[in-house]
Design an enzyme around this catalytic site. Structure first.
Site, PDB file in Angstrom:
ATOM      1  CD1 TRP A   1      -1.400   1.410  -6.090  1.00 41.27           C
ATOM      2  CD2 TRP A   1      -1.861   3.194  -4.814  1.00 41.27           C
ATOM      3  NE1 TRP A   1      -2.408   2.111  -6.695  1.00 41.27           N
ATOM      4  CE2 TRP A   1      -2.720   3.202  -5.939  1.00 41.27           C
ATOM      5  CE3 TRP A   1      -1.988   4.217  -3.880  1.00 41.27           C
ATOM      6  CZ2 TRP A   1      -3.678   4.188  -6.146  1.00 41.27           C
ATOM      7  CZ3 TRP A   1      -2.927   5.203  -4.090  1.00 41.27           C
ATOM      8  CH2 TRP A   1      -3.769   5.185  -5.200  1.00 41.27           C
ATOM      9  CG  HIS A   2       0.067   6.024  -1.080  1.00 40.23           C
ATOM     10  ND1 HIS A   2      -0.344   4.802  -0.621  1.00 40.23           N
ATOM     11  CD2 HIS A   2      -0.977   6.854  -0.917  1.00 40.23           C
ATOM     12  CE1 HIS A   2      -1.586   4.897  -0.189  1.00 40.23           C
ATOM     13  NE2 HIS A   2      -2.004   6.133  -0.365  1.00 40.23           N
ATOM     14  N   GLY A   3       3.795   5.782  -3.997  1.00 39.65           N
ATOM     15  CA  GLY A   3       4.909   6.416  -4.686  1.00 39.65           C
ATOM     16  C   GLY A   3       6.138   5.533  -4.628  1.00 39.65           C
TER      17      GLY A   3
ATOM     18  CB  THR B   1      -0.923   0.018   1.234  1.00 32.90           C
ATOM     19  OG1 THR B   1      -1.677  -1.195   1.258  1.00 32.90           O
ATOM     20  CG2 THR B   1      -1.882   1.197   1.195  1.00 32.90           C
ATOM     21  N   GLY B   2       1.949   1.204   0.802  1.00 29.96           N
ATOM     22  CA  GLY B   2       2.880   2.327   0.826  1.00 29.96           C
ATOM     23  C   GLY B   2       3.522   2.537  -0.534  1.00 29.96           C
TER      24      GLY B   2
END
Lengths: 472, 78
Positions: A324-326, A321-322
């Site tokens: 995915w953010h960048g 998830t982390g």
């Protein structure tokens, strides 16, 4: 073309709505939606329009391949096609978003170095590839059949309200409306209200706070007092929520104007009572995506694992998830931070927390969330230490960098409406007025019109100030 | 009857509450500790206890305990 631009509000949106509703046959509406969405995309990112076509073709075809294998009862072949489809989506996302990051890691471990120039990220790629994967997996899990009509499918995948920043929508959620577009006048009214509310949150509050936080986080943390550091952190906490939820309000509002019911993405995340509660209230559609397509399959695949099964799966899911953010370490660490807290909550701490005083639960959650935003906002990991020091008073209450030296005193009063809009009270008040109807509703709508005019004035005047201050 | 008893036992273990009594109308809202994470624990515990497997699309689909019990009965072929 952002939703908050004058071009979008006074040109693109009205033309789209008129074309959508004036065309005689309902079958045309999906075509209007596809064409306007292509224009919307090309307006901001003309060089990547082929990526959008590629994504449509991949997901349309592999949806049908999976479906065909299933009608022939070829379970193995359906599984193979499902994996190929997912890997094609991930390949597209990986190529544009993560190549540089992984080569950096590789280069740091290798004696030689591979040269690479980071490619520009196609607009919304993280969102439409995740939509594509959800579409393929929902076919594979027999939640719906593949869509045969290419225009209808494209309309689902790239419709402009949700194309750039979500909400990540499953095909099943909008399928009926795609099949049988409806004209609901009351839905349009509700959509307009929702859009205005989101626009105000984004333009008046989030963007103004953004002017201040940009200065605070660009300043020298070693010369920053605790008061300014706390202001920066509180303002950023409010900014990121109002920006993203304001954008989502606009997206959902536009969806309503077009007769779609897009899923909710936020449920007042800053009144969470635990971190697991927070992740059910913040970016809900992303959390649901990871839960449905990664966490639950992982849990079941590893059901025989006796030790720390759920905890380790939470770590894996939130690391990703982390990421995915960048594509940078600060986001990976931000994800790991949440994975770790959630693992602790799942190990019995969550149960204890529920028995604590409500005030303690709220305070626990908001403090951890705010610490998380430090990791999120400061991309250079080596600067975290000096920001934490500033926050906890190592440089005193005030220091060389001040509100005055950064010229941000003006933004201080924005905190009050920003806090009000981040709590549920205003929303509940609006819902009450709507339920009452009659004069209460009329008063509410007059309020919305006033808010709209004020916001537009704000957008226009900001254009002027940007112009006026350009020489300073 | 045996199924309900066994299911009650699984529920009591997963939610760590020996006073839980199952009814067909019971939903996640009625059990304090029943959230999305403990739901996964519950479904896995049921799979292991009864030796059955749920499909992906079944896991988040049961409206109440009654539907869950019916699905278990069907899978056991009773």
């Amino acid at each position: 073309m952002p939703f908050s631009s004058i071009t979008f509000i006074f040109l693109f949106l009205p033309i789209t709505l008129i074309a959508f509703y004036v065309l005689p046959r309902k079958g045309w509406r999906n075509l209007v939606l596809v064409l306007t969405s292509l224009v919307f995309f090309a307006w901001s990112d003309p060089t990547h329009i082929h990526i959008l076509f590629l994504s449509i073709i991949i997901n349309y075809l592999w949806g049908r391949f999976i479906g065909r294998a299933q009608t022939q009862n070829a379970t193995k072949s359906a599984k193979t096609q499902m994996w190929i489809g997912i890997l094609l989506n991930l390949g597209l996302l990986g190529f544009y978003k993560y190549t540089g990051f992984f080569l950096d890691i590789l280069n740091s471990g290798l004696p030689t170095s591979i040269d690479y120039t980071q490619k520009a990220l196609p607009l919304g790629i993280s969102f439409f590839t995740f939509s594509g994967i959800s579409y393929l997996l929902d076919i594979y899990n027999e939640i719906h059949l593949p869509e045969k009509n290419l225009v209808r499918f494209s309309s689902y995948l790239i419709m402009f309200p949700k194309l750039v920043q979500g909400p990540i929508t499953r095909f099943i959620t909008v399928r009926d409306e795609l099949l049988q577009p409806k004209f609901i006048p009351l839905g349009i009214m509700e959509g307009v209200r929702r859009f205005i509310g989101g626009l105000a949150k984004k333009v008046i509050l989030a963007d103004s706070l953004g002017m201040a936080t940009n200065k605070v986080f660009a300043a020298e943390f070693n010369e920053m007092g605790a008061s300014l550091a706390w202001f920066g952190l509180i303002a950023y906490t409010l900014q990121i929520y109002l920006d993203f939820s304001g954008y989502t309000d606009m997206a959902i509002g536009i969806g309503q104007m077009l007769g779609f019911k897009l899923p909710e993405n936020f449920n007042f995340p800053y009144v969470s009572r635990s971190i697991s509660d927070f992740w059910r209230r913040w970016h809900i559609t992303l959390g649901a995506w990871f839960r449905t397509y990664l966490f639950i399959p992982l849990e079941f695949a590893r059901k025989k694992a006796k030790v720390l099964r759920q905890q380790s799966n939470l770590m894996i899911v939130f690391l990703l998830t982390g990421l995915w953010h960048g594509a940078s370490w600060n986001f990976v660490i931000w994800g790991a931070y949440y994975g770790f807290i959630l693992a602790i909550e799942a190990s019995g701490f969550g149960k204890k927390l529920k028995k604590a005083a409500p005030f303690f639960q709220y305070a626990y959650a908001i403090i951890l969330i705010m610490i998380g935003w430090i990791f999120f906002r400061i991309t250079d990991v080596s600067e975290w230490g000096s920001f934490f020091s500033a926050l906890f008073g190592a440089n005193g209450w005030t220091n060389l960098v001040t509100f005055r030296s950064l010229n941000i005193l003006f933004y201080l009063p924005f905190l009050i409406p920003a806090i009000l809009f981040s709590l549920p009270f205003l929303h509940q008040f609006g819902e009450k007025m709507k339920a009452k109807g009659g004069k209460a509703l009329l008063a509410l709508d007059i309020g919305y019109i006033a808010l709209f005019l004020f916001t537009i004035t704000f957008i226009l005047s900001k254009g002027f100030t940007a112009f006026m201050y350009v020489e300073f | 009857m045996a199924i309900t008893e066994k299911l009650t036992q699984v529920f009591r273990e997963v939610f760590d509450d020996n006073t839980l009594v199952l009814t067909d109308e019971m939903t996640a809202d009625d059990v304090d500790a029943w959230d999305s994470l403990s739901h996964v624990n519950l479904m896995i515990a049921i799979e292991i206890a009864f030796g059955i497997e749920f499909k992906q699309n079944e896991i988040q689909s049961f409206a109440n305990v009654g539907e869950l019990r019916q699905s278990i009965e069907e899978k056991l072929g009773k």
